[in-house]
Design a protein around this motif. Structure first.
Motif, PDB file in Angstrom:
ATOM      1  N   ALA A 137      59.035   7.141 -21.939  1.00  0.00           N
ATOM      2  CA  ALA A 137      60.728   7.307 -21.278  1.00  0.00           C
ATOM      3  C   ALA A 137      60.785   8.821 -21.505  1.00  0.00           C
ATOM      4  O   ALA A 137      61.359   9.472 -20.924  1.00  0.00           O
ATOM      5  CB  ALA A 137      61.763   6.671 -22.258  1.00  0.00           C
ATOM      6  N   LEU A 138      60.229   9.432 -22.760  1.00  0.00           N
ATOM      7  CA  LEU A 138      60.447  10.984 -22.917  1.00  0.00           C
ATOM      8  C   LEU A 138      59.315  11.589 -21.676  1.00  0.00           C
ATOM      9  O   LEU A 138      60.026  12.556 -21.249  1.00  0.00           O
ATOM     10  CB  LEU A 138      59.680  11.074 -24.242  1.00  0.00           C
ATOM     11  N   ALA A 139      58.400  11.090 -21.282  1.00  0.00           N
ATOM     12  CA  ALA A 139      57.580  11.509 -20.094  1.00  0.00           C
ATOM     13  C   ALA A 139      58.461  11.845 -18.815  1.00  0.00           C
ATOM     14  O   ALA A 139      58.476  12.661 -18.089  1.00  0.00           O
ATOM     15  CB  ALA A 139      56.223  11.007 -20.111  1.00  0.00           C
ATOM     16  N   ARG A 140      58.819  10.592 -18.627  1.00  0.00           N
ATOM     17  CA  ARG A 140      59.899  10.453 -17.327  1.00  0.00           C
ATOM     18  C   ARG A 140      61.206  11.394 -17.440  1.00  0.00           C
ATOM     19  O   ARG A 140      61.507  12.277 -16.604  1.00  0.00           O
ATOM     20  CB  ARG A 140      60.414   8.991 -17.236  1.00  0.00           C
ATOM     21  N   ARG A 141      61.735  11.568 -18.815  1.00  0.00           N
ATOM     22  CA  ARG A 141      62.674  12.377 -18.970  1.00  0.00           C
ATOM     23  C   ARG A 141      62.365  13.827 -18.721  1.00  0.00           C
ATOM     24  O   ARG A 141      63.020  14.711 -17.953  1.00  0.00           O
ATOM     25  CB  ARG A 141      63.274  12.163 -20.324  1.00  0.00           C
ATOM     26  N   GLU A 142      61.149  14.169 -19.339  1.00  0.00           N
ATOM     27  CA  GLU A 142      60.613  15.616 -19.199  1.00  0.00           C
ATOM     28  C   GLU A 142      60.443  15.899 -17.691  1.00  0.00           C
ATOM     29  O   GLU A 142      60.601  17.091 -17.012  1.00  0.00           O
ATOM     30  CB  GLU A 142      59.411  15.682 -19.922  1.00  0.00           C
ATOM     31  N   LYS A 143      59.688  15.061 -16.943  1.00  0.00           N
ATOM     32  CA  LYS A 143      59.544  15.327 -15.310  1.00  0.00           C
ATOM     33  C   LYS A 143      60.900  15.559 -14.471  1.00  0.00           C
ATOM     34  O   LYS A 143      60.757  15.979 -13.863  1.00  0.00           O
ATOM     35  CB  LYS A 143      58.587  14.017 -14.918  1.00  0.00           C
ATOM     36  N   ALA A 144      61.677  14.496 -15.002  1.00  0.00           N
ATOM     37  CA  ALA A 144      62.867  14.728 -14.293  1.00  0.00           C
ATOM     38  C   ALA A 144      63.618  16.045 -14.427  1.00  0.00           C
ATOM     39  O   ALA A 144      64.390  16.428 -13.645  1.00  0.00           O
ATOM     40  CB  ALA A 144      63.886  13.552 -14.868  1.00  0.00           C
ATOM     41  N   GLY A 145      63.437  16.692 -15.646  1.00  0.00           N
ATOM     42  CA  GLY A 145      64.118  17.860 -15.985  1.00  0.00           C
ATOM     43  C   GLY A 145      63.368  19.175 -15.318  1.00  0.00           C
ATOM     44  O   GLY A 145      63.870  20.274 -14.962  1.00  0.00           O
ATOM     45  N   ARG A 146      62.155  18.841 -14.583  1.00  0.00           N
ATOM     46  CA  ARG A 146      61.415  19.736 -13.849  1.00  0.00           C
ATOM     47  C   ARG A 146      61.647  19.760 -12.328  1.00  0.00           C
ATOM     48  O   ARG A 146      61.012  20.458 -11.604  1.00  0.00           O
ATOM     49  CB  ARG A 146      59.949  19.882 -14.277  1.00  0.00           C
TER      50      ARG A 146
END
Length: 95
Positions: free
Chosen positions: A11-20
C-alpha cells in the motif's frame, strides 16, 4: 503478522507511485480548436442518425432533458459513466 506487513508495504509503494504521477498535459490552442470542431462531426452524425440509434447514444450518455414552459427553455444534462468513457478519477489526500 508477515502478511499484514507485506500488505502495508504494498500500500505504501502504491501511494508513493501515485504521488509521482506527472501533471496533466496542457492542451495547445490547435488541440482545443480540433476538439471543439469535432463536436460538429458528432452533431451532424446524430442529426442524420436513425432515432433508435440516437436513443441508444442519449441513454449511454445518461442524457436528461428538462423543459421549462415558463421560460420556453430546455435544460440538458449529461452524466456519462466515467468508467465507460475512459475517464480516470482519483482521490487526493487522506481517505
Amino acid at each position: 503478522m508477515a502478511e499484514v506487513n507485506a500488505q502495508r508495504a504494498a500500500a505504501l509503494a502504491r501511494r508513493e507511485k501515485a504521488g509521482r504521477e506527472p501533471a496533466p498535459r496542457r492542451l495547445a490552442e490547435d488541440d482545443i480548436r480540433r476538439l471543439v470542431g469535432s463536436f460538429d462531426d458528432i452533431r451532424n452524425t446524430l442529426r442524420d442518425a436513425d432515432s433508435k440509434d440516437k436513443n441508444n447514444v442519449y441513454r449511454e450518455l445518461r442524457l436528461a432533458l428538462t423543459y421549462d414552459p415558463g421560460q420556453n427553455k430546455i435544460s440538458v444534462e449529461a452524466k456519462p459513466d466515467a468508467d465507460y468513457c475512459g475517464v480516470t478519477l482519483r482521490v487526493r489526500g487522506g481517505t
